[in-house]
Structure formats: C-alpha cells, structure tokens
Design a protein around this motif. Structure first.
Motif, PDB file in Angstrom:
ATOM      1  N   TRP A   1      -3.664  20.119 -62.283  1.00  0.00           N
ATOM      2  CA  TRP A   1      -4.140  20.575 -60.978  1.00  0.00           C
ATOM      3  C   TRP A   1      -2.985  20.978 -60.074  1.00  0.00           C
ATOM      4  O   TRP A   1      -3.041  22.023 -59.410  1.00  0.00           O
TER       5      TRP A   1
ATOM      6  N   ASN B   1      -1.096  29.049 -57.440  1.00  0.00           N
ATOM      7  CA  ASN B   1      -1.957  29.763 -56.488  1.00  0.00           C
ATOM      8  C   ASN B   1      -1.326  29.873 -55.109  1.00  0.00           C
ATOM      9  O   ASN B   1      -1.744  30.720 -54.314  1.00  0.00           O
TER      10      ASN B   1
ATOM     11  N   ASN C   1     -11.960  24.507 -45.779  1.00  0.00           N
ATOM     12  CA  ASN C   1     -13.095  25.430 -45.746  1.00  0.00           C
ATOM     13  C   ASN C   1     -12.581  26.853 -45.579  1.00  0.00           C
ATOM     14  O   ASN C   1     -11.915  27.169 -44.593  1.00  0.00           O
TER      15      ASN C   1
ATOM     16  N   TYR D   1     -13.253  31.102 -45.473  1.00  0.00           N
ATOM     17  CA  TYR D   1     -14.256  32.100 -45.149  1.00  0.00           C
ATOM     18  C   TYR D   1     -13.556  33.383 -44.717  1.00  0.00           C
ATOM     19  O   TYR D   1     -12.375  33.377 -44.358  1.00  0.00           O
TER      20      TYR D   1
ATOM     21  N   ASP E   1      -8.470  37.049 -50.412  1.00  0.00           N
ATOM     22  CA  ASP E   1      -8.539  36.331 -51.682  1.00  0.00           C
ATOM     23  C   ASP E   1      -7.556  35.168 -51.716  1.00  0.00           C
ATOM     24  O   ASP E   1      -7.795  34.170 -52.410  1.00  0.00           O
TER      25      ASP E   1
ATOM     26  N   ILE F   1      -9.301  32.071 -50.085  1.00  0.00           N
ATOM     27  CA  ILE F   1     -10.354  31.525 -50.941  1.00  0.00           C
ATOM     28  C   ILE F   1      -9.758  30.797 -52.136  1.00  0.00           C
ATOM     29  O   ILE F   1     -10.232  29.726 -52.534  1.00  0.00           O
ATOM     30  N   SER F   2      -8.695  31.350 -52.707  1.00  0.00           N
ATOM     31  CA  SER F   2      -8.061  30.718 -53.871  1.00  0.00           C
ATOM     32  C   SER F   2      -7.516  29.337 -53.532  1.00  0.00           C
ATOM     33  O   SER F   2      -7.701  28.377 -54.293  1.00  0.00           O
TER      34      SER F   2
ATOM     35  N   SER G   1      -8.463  27.335 -51.053  1.00  0.00           N
ATOM     36  CA  SER G   1      -9.583  26.442 -50.761  1.00  0.00           C
ATOM     37  C   SER G   1     -10.239  25.939 -52.041  1.00  0.00           C
ATOM     38  O   SER G   1     -10.550  24.751 -52.174  1.00  0.00           O
ATOM     39  N   GLU G   2     -10.449  26.827 -53.001  1.00  0.00           N
ATOM     40  CA  GLU G   2     -11.064  26.421 -54.271  1.00  0.00           C
ATOM     41  C   GLU G   2     -10.169  25.460 -55.042  1.00  0.00           C
ATOM     42  O   GLU G   2     -10.650  24.517 -55.685  1.00  0.00           O
ATOM     43  N   THR G   3      -8.865  25.672 -54.988  1.00  0.00           N
ATOM     44  CA  THR G   3      -7.935  24.775 -55.679  1.00  0.00           C
ATOM     45  C   THR G   3      -7.965  23.384 -55.061  1.00  0.00           C
ATOM     46  O   THR G   3      -8.003  22.370 -55.778  1.00  0.00           O
TER      47      THR G   3
ATOM     48  N   ALA H   1     -10.399  22.054 -53.477  1.00  0.00           N
ATOM     49  CA  ALA H   1     -11.704  21.444 -53.746  1.00  0.00           C
ATOM     50  C   ALA H   1     -11.765  20.822 -55.134  1.00  0.00           C
ATOM     51  O   ALA H   1     -12.602  19.949 -55.385  1.00  0.00           O
ATOM     52  N   ALA H   2     -10.874  21.238 -56.026  1.00  0.00           N
ATOM     53  CA  ALA H   2     -10.885  20.747 -57.400  1.00  0.00           C
ATOM     54  C   ALA H   2      -9.869  19.639 -57.638  1.00  0.00           C
ATOM     55  O   ALA H   2      -9.607  19.289 -58.799  1.00  0.00           O
TER      56      ALA H   2
END
Length: 277
Positions: A89, A96, A188, A190, A257, A260-261, A263-265, A267-268
């Motif tokens: 991770w 990222n 978050n 957006y 992008d 968003i990248s 934030s997604e990282t 979240a994981a």
C-alpha cells in the motif's frame, strides 16, 4: 470570509504509537548554534582585517562542527521495516504521489465566504462562493527534523504541512508536530468548477467555460463596464483531509485525476501495526 483551516497541531492530541511526536517537538525546539556563531565570526573577522583572516581560519572548523552537531540534535531517526500488505500500500501511495508532484499547481483553501446579495454576485463573476488560497508544494522529501529510510509524501503550505508516513500522518503547524492515525483520517475527493483569474491558468487543467468579472442577472457580461475581462472557468480536483477531532485541510489540484487517485489510495489503507525504529 471565514477561516477554514480547522484546528492547529497544538489542539490535536497525537493518535499514533510511541513517542515520535515528542521527539520531533523536542528536536524542533532545540536552538541551533552553527549559524549564529558563523555570523559572529564573519562579522568579527571583517572588522579586524587583516587579522580577521586568522579568525576565519580558526573559526571555520568550529562552525562546521557546530552545523553537524545542530543537525544531529535537531533530527529524529525513524527506521521502518514494513512488509506484506502495508508495504504494497505505501509503495502505491508513493507512486501515486507523482500525480501531485507533477501537477502544475496546488493550493490550500484557507478562507471561504458565501455570496449573499445580487450585487456581490454580479461583481464577482457570478460566483456563489469566494475563497482565499495559498500555494502548496508537493514532494517526497519529508520534514526537516526527520531522517528515515522511506520516501515521505509531503504537502507544505506556508507554516502548515502534512507528511504521510507508513503508519501515520504527521501534521506540522508553526514548528509544532502532532500525528494522526490513518483510521481517523478521511480523504474526500471531488471535482469542482472554479472561476480563475485571468493569466493564472495551469497548463494541465481543463477549461470548461468562461465568464466575466462583471455579469448581469442572466450571467452575461455587464455592458456598463468598459473594462470587463473574460475569466476562465476551470475544472479542478479537490481533496478534503479531515478528522472528527478537527483537522481540515482542503487541497485543490489542477489535475482532477490526481486528487481522485490520492483519495482512492488513502481509502485503501490496510491495518498497520506500527513502525520498527
């Protein structure tokens, strides 16, 4: 306009393990002697020339030793031994992070205010909200008071910084550190349309429209103003870093992008046991 920077590091109790935050704050509070001694020796030598050359020669090794001593006293060494899912991770996080490092422009929102009246709306390019921003620098350098064996995704905006370590996030405000557990952090992301000033458009951002500095009720240009510049409407990516304890870090990215990248990282993030140091 209201302040939207949330609480400072002084108000946030550390949530991570160990005494890393205490060590960092102690290191940041220590006074450095290398620079002031070097300045004193330089001035003294300048006013006593030609004997000042001897002063400079004698002071040079002392000043060098003081700089090295200051560096050691003001640096915390933290060694990470991370494996399996947490290691994978964090590698993805560092990879990222290139989205932010490579972005042409990053900002942090520090003030925000709603537009309430028709007059305010017409004289502020038709915007419904006004914001004040400061530039943000993204890197993998980490804080100056920390020496570690991993790259540290970093965001620096004036006197406030966020540093993403494998097991925690460090928050630095005006030379005071605290930390935030990843399980308490919310990121978050957006997309947001933003009316940009003329001549300040990042090359990697998407332009989605235009408006004018002064608009009429229908949104067109107000013909009463001879000097009414066209303003671009850009599409940016935003990431709001927050905690229930009061952290509020609003990041605006010229590349949607990229926001968003990241934030997604975040979240994981897997369960992390803590560092070895």
């Amino acid at each position: 306009m209201k302040d939207v920077t949330g609480v400072t590091a002084m108000s946030l109790a550390p949530t991570g393990r160990g005494d890393v935050v205490d060590q960092l704050n102690a290191a940041a509070a220590r006074r450095g002697w290398g620079l002031p001694v070097t300045i004193i020796a330089g001035v003294l030598g300048l006013f006593t020339l030609p004997y000042g050359l001897l002063i400079w020669m004698l002071a040079a090794p002392l000043c060098w030793w003081l700089f090295l001593r200051d560096k050691a006293r003001r640096t915390v060494v933290l060694f990470y031994d991370v494996n399996d899912a947490p290691a994978a991770w964090f590698d993805a996080m560092v990879t990222n992070w290139g989205w932010l490092v490579g972005a042409k422009q990053l900002w942090r929102e520090v003030q925000s205010g709603r537009v309430h009246t028709t007059y305010q709306h017409k004289t502020n390019a038709g915007a419904s909200n006004l914001v004040s921003r400061v530039p943000v620098a993204a890197s993998l350098a980490g804080p100056g008071h920390l020496a570690t064996n991993v790259a540290v995704p970093s965001l620096v905006a004036g006197g406030s910084s966020l540093y993403f370590l494998p097991d925690r996030v460090l928050l630095l405000d005006n030379k005071h550190y605290t930390d935030i557990s990843y399980r308490h952090l919310h990121a978050n992301a957006y997309r947001q349309r933003f009316i940009e000033s003329s001549g300040r458009v990042p090359k990697d951002a998407q332009r989605v429209g235009q408006t004018w500095q002064y608009v009429n009720v229908k949104g067109g240009p107000d013909r009463r103003f001879a000097n009414n510049p066209v303003l671009p409407v850009m599409l940016y990516g935003n990431v709001d870093f927050s905690t229930v304890q009061g952290l509020d870090w609003r990041l605006q990215v010229s590349r949607t992008d990229g926001a968003i990248s990241i934030s997604e990282t975040l979240a994981a993030v897997p369960a992390i046991e803590g560092p070895s140091f």
